[in-house]
Design a protein around this motif. Structure first.
Motif, mmCIF file in Angstrom:
data_model
loop_
_atom_site.group_PDB
_atom_site.id
_atom_site.type_symbol
_atom_site.label_atom_id
_atom_site.label_comp_id
_atom_site.label_asym_id
_atom_site.label_seq_id
_atom_site.Cartn_x
_atom_site.Cartn_y
_atom_site.Cartn_z
ATOM 1 N N GLU A 58 0.936 -1.284 -0.059
ATOM 2 C CA GLU A 58 -0.005 0.003 0.129
ATOM 3 C C GLU A 58 0.918 1.356 0.125
ATOM 4 N N LEU A 59 0.704 2.311 -0.875
ATOM 5 C CA LEU A 59 1.143 3.450 -0.948
ATOM 6 C C LEU A 59 0.299 4.579 -0.758
ATOM 7 N N GLN A 60 0.630 5.565 0.061
ATOM 8 C CA GLN A 60 -0.133 6.978 0.282
ATOM 9 C C GLN A 60 0.804 8.110 -0.411
ATOM 10 N N VAL A 70 4.975 -0.409 -10.716
ATOM 11 C CA VAL A 70 5.309 -1.112 -9.406
ATOM 12 C C VAL A 70 5.824 -2.357 -9.819
ATOM 13 N N VAL A 71 6.864 -3.095 -9.124
ATOM 14 C CA VAL A 71 7.268 -4.322 -9.312
ATOM 15 C C VAL A 71 7.419 -5.198 -7.878
ATOM 16 N N VAL A 72 6.720 -6.317 -7.722
ATOM 17 C CA VAL A 72 6.642 -7.037 -6.563
ATOM 18 C C VAL A 72 7.330 -8.352 -6.617
ATOM 19 N N GLU A 83 1.612 -1.007 -14.058
ATOM 20 C CA GLU A 83 1.211 0.182 -13.600
ATOM 21 C C GLU A 83 -0.080 0.241 -12.864
ATOM 22 N N ARG A 84 0.160 1.036 -11.546
ATOM 23 C CA ARG A 84 -1.038 1.519 -10.823
ATOM 24 C C ARG A 84 -1.194 3.052 -10.827
ATOM 25 N N THR A 85 -2.281 3.406 -10.565
ATOM 26 C CA THR A 85 -2.476 4.948 -10.382
ATOM 27 C C THR A 85 -3.434 5.032 -9.148
ATOM 28 N N THR A 86 -2.946 6.236 -8.318
ATOM 29 C CA THR A 86 -3.373 6.433 -6.983
ATOM 30 C C THR A 86 -4.864 6.754 -7.290
ATOM 31 N N GLU A 88 -8.664 8.399 -5.742
ATOM 32 C CA GLU A 88 -9.106 9.805 -5.189
ATOM 33 C C GLU A 88 -8.544 10.054 -3.840
ATOM 34 N N ASP A 89 -8.046 9.178 -3.150
ATOM 35 C CA ASP A 89 -7.494 9.423 -1.805
ATOM 36 C C ASP A 89 -5.908 9.402 -2.004
ATOM 37 N N ALA A 90 -5.406 9.506 -2.946
ATOM 38 C CA ALA A 90 -3.906 9.317 -3.630
ATOM 39 C C ALA A 90 -3.311 8.040 -2.649
ATOM 40 N N GLU A 91 -4.116 6.921 -2.963
ATOM 41 C CA GLU A 91 -3.467 5.750 -2.647
ATOM 42 C C GLU A 91 -3.406 4.581 -3.742
ATOM 43 N N LEU A 92 -2.818 3.901 -3.469
ATOM 44 C CA LEU A 92 -2.524 2.649 -4.504
ATOM 45 C C LEU A 92 -2.228 1.377 -3.483
ATOM 46 N N ASP A 93 -2.911 0.180 -4.198
ATOM 47 C CA ASP A 93 -2.622 -0.990 -3.438
ATOM 48 C C ASP A 93 -2.399 -2.040 -4.306
#
Length: 123
Positions: A58-60, A70-72, A83-86, A88-93
């Motif tokens: 999780e990233l804020q 993102v690479v896991v 690719e992930r986009t944050t 409306e709360d500026a979070e990505l998961d």
């Protein structure tokens, strides 16, 4: 009344002994790390969940709508790359399943578009 107390006591003993044995036998993998990277905060965790190893990143970030690469990885093997986009709360998961048989060594590299990479390690 005495029988009821004996039954309750027996159940309590069974639960305590069973739970203790489970914990002593390595009742699972529960790892977690948190921190900051630039203007972002993150949490990386791995835990056993119903015969699976669930890995969660999780990233804020500072703002909504940011694109991140993102690479896991687990023990050097990619579990996710994309690719992930944050939101409306500026979070990505990012949630992925890991390999329970492999080492519990995880790494995430999250790079915002046009920015510097954020590297997180968990072992």
């Amino acid at each position: 009344m005495k029988k009821a107390l004996l039954v309750v006591a027996a159940v309590v003993v069974v639960v305590l002994v069973g739970g203790g044995a489970w914990a002593m036998l390595g009742g699972g993998t529960d790892l977690q790390t948190r921190g900051t990277c630039g203007n972002a905060t993150y949490e990386l965790s791995a835990e056993d969940d119903d015969d699976n190893l669930e890995v969660n990143f999780e990233l804020q970030s500072a703002s909504a709508g940011e694109a991140w690469e993102v690479v896991v990885e687990q023990d050097g093997t990619a579990l996710f790359s994309g690719e992930r986009t944050t939101d409306e709360d500026a979070e990505l998961d990012v949630d992925v399943l890991g390999d329970e048989e492999a080492d519990a060594v995880f790494s995430v590299v999250a790079t915002p578009q046009g920015g510097e990479a954020c590297t997180v390690d968990l072992d």
